[in-house]
Structure formats: C-alpha cells, structure tokens
Design an enzyme around this catalytic site. Structure first.
Site, mmCIF file in Angstrom:
data_model
loop_
_atom_site.group_PDB
_atom_site.id
_atom_site.type_symbol
_atom_site.label_atom_id
_atom_site.label_comp_id
_atom_site.label_asym_id
_atom_site.label_seq_id
_atom_site.Cartn_x
_atom_site.Cartn_y
_atom_site.Cartn_z
ATOM 1 N N HIS A 186 -23.180 -1.570 47.016
ATOM 2 C CA HIS A 186 -21.764 -1.791 46.704
ATOM 3 C C HIS A 186 -20.940 -0.519 46.606
ATOM 4 C CE1 HIS A 186 -21.413 -0.926 42.231
ATOM 5 N NE2 HIS A 186 -22.721 -0.952 42.352
ATOM 6 N N CYS B 293 -18.550 3.160 33.139
ATOM 7 C CA CYS B 293 -19.295 2.822 31.923
ATOM 8 C C CYS B 293 -18.567 3.333 30.689
ATOM 9 C CB CYS B 293 -20.678 3.419 31.936
ATOM 10 S SG CYS B 293 -21.281 3.774 33.561
HETATM 11 C C1 LIG Z 1 -23.088 3.268 40.768
HETATM 12 C C2 LIG Z 1 -24.126 4.297 40.538
HETATM 13 C C3 LIG Z 1 -25.433 3.942 40.133
HETATM 14 C C4 LIG Z 1 -25.804 2.535 39.779
HETATM 15 O O1 LIG Z 1 -25.873 1.696 40.896
HETATM 16 P P1 LIG Z 1 -25.818 0.100 40.661
HETATM 17 O O2 LIG Z 1 -26.104 -0.464 42.015
HETATM 18 O O3 LIG Z 1 -24.433 -0.202 40.187
HETATM 19 O O4 LIG Z 1 -26.877 -0.238 39.672
HETATM 20 C C5 LIG Z 1 -26.364 4.945 39.993
HETATM 21 N N1 LIG Z 1 -26.061 6.218 40.251
HETATM 22 C C6 LIG Z 1 -24.828 6.610 40.645
HETATM 23 C C7 LIG Z 1 -24.558 8.041 40.929
HETATM 24 C C8 LIG Z 1 -23.822 5.653 40.786
HETATM 25 O O5 LIG Z 1 -22.608 6.045 41.153
#
Ligand SMILES: *Cc1c(COP(=O)(O)O)cnc(C)c1O
Length: 397
Positions: free
Chosen positions: A210, A333
C-alpha cells in the site's frame, strides 16, 4: 485528518502518500477476478486453485525482478510490519548460538523498534545507532558497533517521516565483510529509488503493497538464499513452508502488478516529483521561521518535511484540511498523540519546535497546480496561527 474526503465535492489535494496510497486503477482491475470467479484456494488440486498458484508465482517473479533477487527468495506476508517482525524475531531465534546482539537505528519504523524492544525483554541486546542532524546513519558507527556476537544489522532504506535515504550499499558491504546478516526496511523506498539487493549486499528486505499503489495488508520479505531464519507464522505449508496461511491471492496479484508499474516509472516519475518537491521546499523556506527536516539532497523524491516555528503541526493540518489539503505531521502513528516524533528528536530538533512540523508526501496524481494551491494556502494559515499564538515573537507576526 482526511475524514471527509469521500463525502465532499470540494477540491482534494492528497499529499500523504507516505501514509498510504490509493490502489491504482489497473492494479485494482488485475485483482478483481480473484475476489469472485477465480476464488480458488491455491493449495487445492482443482484447476481453479492451481491457476491461482501460477498467478502467485507470477507475482513473486515480478517482486524478484524489481529488486534483482531470485523468485525463490521472495515470501509474501501480511504487510510491512509483519515482514519487519519476521526478520527480527526469525533471525534472532535462528542464530542464538552465534550471539544475541542486534544493531539497528533510532529512526526506524515502530515495527522494527517495538519488535527490537520485545527481543530485549527476551534476553537479546540491541544497539540503536544515532543519526546526524539530517537523519543519516554513519557507516563508521555501524562498523564500530559490531561485536563478535552480533547477528543482525537492520537499517531502513529511506525514512518515512523525513525522507532521508541511508548509505545502504556501504552498510551492506560492511555487514557482508563481517559475515553479519543485513536487513533493510525498504517500505518507503520501493518505487522511488532503484534497489539492487545483490549490488547493495542486502540479505533481507521488507516491502509493503500500500505504499506503491497496491493494496493494504499484503507485503513481502526477501530472504537471500542460505540465510538462517525461523518462521514467524506457523501452520500450513504455504510459501514453501515458511509462511503459513491461505494466500491472499487478490492482494498478492495486486502487489505484483503494483510493484511492476512502480519500478518501471522510477526514471521519469522520480525526476518529476523531485522537481515539484524542490520547488515546494524552496518556496516554503522563504517563509520566516521555517526549516527543512531531513537531508537536503539524499532524500526521497516525494518528501517535503518542514518545521514552522511557534505553531502546532496539528493546527496547520486542521486548517489545511478545510481547504481539502491532506498532509500529516511526521508519522501516521504519532498523529493521534501529542508525543513528538522519535525521528525529529533523534535528529536533535528541540521538542517545542518539532511540534510545528508538517510532512507533505507527493504522488502520481499530484501536479504543479496542486503544489501551487498548497503554496497559496499555507502562508495564510501560518500567518493566522502565528498571530493567534502568544508565543510568537514580534518579528514573525
Ligand atoms: C508503512 C511502513 C511500515 C509498515 O507497513 P504496513 O504494511 O503498514 O504494516 C514499515 N516500515 C516503514 C518504513 C513504513 O513506512
């Protein structure tokens, strides 16, 4: 911040692509049949299931090509957070005889930092390397932190808040020379910078659908052949016995389609976005009491992160939202809490000032018109908020 995006017909300018992206229309189209007519379980012997198994392997090959890995080095997961957790926990417990020391950095995503904290509670030792004022890790610091019992070095490819791109190839070379596994969380980098796991000596790499116009809840982990790692999710024999659970077929097909197109457009799209980014940064820095966060040149082509002194980033966001502009303060977050960003704090940005930070992350559908619109609205907002704040010194009013 963007709650009423769907319900209104006002102009919407989405500049929060680091938080998530929409699913690209052609990616969605590729996924659709796998929700309905092609619903078969890939583990089933029926034709309908077997065809889906082939589709998963096609997606696997696309991920492999995108980072110069081999298809049998790619495992699909439930997203970036799962991939990060798998690496830390899986490497820690599989290599316990060599040692219990892990090196990472203070600016990692919480999926790494909180997994590392949990490992500490299980008796592992974690060294969190500092960063400089631009959010950059020093390869020399990595080398100095290595001990005989070090089993893993994990350094993110590019930071999700300030966009700083780390010297991954140099750190990879150091790790390889010491025979230590090297992981990089490349969730923000995929589709923005070219990545070559072989040339950069990367042993493990996390990515997530995503963040590059694919679906949510699906990601992948690259594990170089020969790396010793335990499973995180136990159960059935899916993913060559390394990640149990009936495959998210539509998600995996979507991730494959999304990574293929995202990597193909890097040469033109990174140049286009970098030009918009640089224009936006230079205009915003003309406002008094504003500072750029992150590295001036070694940064993601779509990241603009600016601190405006004497105002709350949250207030800026609320005002931007009334104009249909969607941005964020640092990381998604943190946006619900008033804690300042661990990344800005690690870079030495004082607590009071860190609160006035806003992150704009550009994407495919953003144009010069969008940037001009933000540049028209933002100065008015800053001026208004400063004039309302008793903290604002006279010269900034
Ligand atoms: C968004 C993000 C994640 C987490 O990914 P998800 O698919 O939302 O669990 C981990 N590391 C970084 C650097 C991110 O930007």
């Amino acid at each position: 911040m963007c709650a009423e995006v769907i319900e209104t017909d006002k102009k919407i300018v989405y500049m929060d692509h680091a938080a998530t992206t929409y699913v690209a229309p052609e990616v969605m189209e590729a996924m659709l049949p796998y929700f309905s007519v092609k619903f078969g379980n890939p583990s089933s012997v029926c034709g309908i299931g077997q065809e889906n198994k082939t589709k998963i392997d096609e997606a696997r090959a696309k991920v492999a090509v995108a980072i110069n890995a081999e298809p049998n080095e790619i495992y699909f997961t439930g997203g970036g957070s799962e991939s990060d957790n798998w690496v830390l926990k899986g490497i820690a417990f599989a290599n316990i005889r060599k040692g219990k020391h892990i090196i990472t950095t203070v600016v990692e995503h919480h999926a790494i930092l909180h997994a590392a904290e949990w490992l500490q509670s299980q008796g592992f030792e974690v060294t969190c390397l500092p960063v400089d004022q631009y959010g950059m890790v020093s390869p020399l610091d990595v080398e100095k932190a290595i001990r005989p019992d070090t089993i893993l070095i994990s350094v993110m490819y590019a930071n999700n808040e300030v966009g700083t791109i780390q010297p991954i190839a140099e750190i990879g070379a150091i790790a390889r020379a010491h025979g230590i596994y090297f992981h990089t969380d490349a969730v923000q980098a995929i589709g923005h910078v070219p990545i070559d796991v072989k040339a950069e000596h990367i042993d493990l790499l996390s990515l997530s659908g995503h963040k590059f116009y694919g679906p949510k809840g699906v990601g992948a982990l690259y594990v170089r052949r020969g790396v010793r790692i335990h499973n995180l999710i136990h159960g059935g024999a899916q993913e060559r016995r390394h990640r149990a659970g009936t495959e998210n077929v539509p998600g995996i097909v979507g991730l494959g389609a999304a990574i293929e197109r995202a990597v193909a457009v890097i040469p033109e799209e990174s140049v286009r976005l970098a030009a918009l980014r640089d224009y936006m940064i230079s205009e915003l820095l003309k406002l008094p009491g504003s500072h750029l966060n992150g590295h001036p040149t070694e940064r993601l082509p779509n990241n603009v992160n600016i601190t405006f002194e004497y105002i709350e980033g949250e207030s800026i966001l609320l005002h931007l939202d009334t104009f249909g502009i969607c941005a964020s303060t640092g990381s998604a977050c943190n946006s619900a809490s008033f804690e300042s960003s661990h990344v800005l704090t690690a870079m030495g940005v004082p607590h009071e000032i860190a609160h006035g930070s806003v992150r704009f992350t550009l994407g495919e559908w953003n144009t010069e018109t969008d940037v001009s619109y933000v540049l028209e609205k933002l100065p008015e907002i800053i001026h208004k908020l400063r004039s309302l704040s008793p903290l604002t010194p006279e010269e900034l009013r």
